[in-house]
Design an enzyme around this catalytic site. Sequence first.
Site, short mmCIF file in Angstrom:
data_model
loop_
_atom_site.label_atom_id
_atom_site.label_comp_id
_atom_site.label_asym_id
_atom_site.label_seq_id
_atom_site.Cartn_x
_atom_site.Cartn_y
_atom_site.Cartn_z
N TYR A 95 44.88 37.18 29.48
CA TYR A 95 45.10 37.98 30.68
C TYR A 95 45.05 37.08 31.92
CZ TYR A 95 44.55 41.65 34.17
OH TYR A 95 44.72 42.47 35.26
N SER A 147 46.16 39.55 39.98
CA SER A 147 44.75 39.88 39.77
C SER A 147 43.88 38.73 40.26
CB SER A 147 44.47 40.13 38.28
OG SER A 147 43.09 40.25 38.01
#
Length: 252
Positions: free
Chosen positions: A145, A132
Amino acid sequence: MQLINRTIVVTGASSGLGEALARALHKEGANLILIARREERLRTLASELQAEYYAYDLEKEPEILAQTLYARYGRIDVLINNAGFGEFSFLDETSIETIESMQRINVLSPIRLTKACLPFLSKGGMIVNVASQAGKLPTPKSTIYCMTKAAILQFSNALRLELRPKGIHVMTVNPGPIATEFFVRADISRKYEQNVASIVLSKEKLAHTVVRAMRQRKREVNAPWWMELSAKGYGMMPRVVEWLGKSGFDKK
């Protein structure tokens, strides 16, 4: 790299980018093996794409899945580690259970599955790890995250060097927000999804970009371009980027 008749494993295939990748790879003529926890949705997709599927919880023991794949197919050509989740909350509001679960699913599971599949990954094959932009450009309310995606990025970079002599390529996919069900769990308030509605990526377009990059054996897929540019700027001038991007960082 030609993808026709290649045996390709896709985890997290029942929805989101995983489903879009499965559809795009099906059009390329790949032999698909789809992995996800939600069996009903997985079965429906596999039937539509004439693919093999295994309903499996990768948070448990990925090695068992790898053993099953080896016994059934003997070898695989591409492993796409796509399964993962996020949850937007401040660290002091995040439960230990969520932290540990995110660590297992986003980091340990793809690492363990990759390690278990290496002995029967074909020469000239490929590992695709979906990371990501959060792994490059950290933001508030996503500390865990961001940490997990940064870990997968560095794992991939080091593994690429290890496997180069064996002819196995490692590619990372680093997207910004995608219009998927990811937000259902990540953002209970649904405010972030609304705030970034104008910039979310299409999962179908991203999937086609990833497939094209697989054929070209690229090192990374980064989208959108301006977020990757911001991430590069962050590496050189973090304080400046944090100041300029404050309104964007606070959208969660």
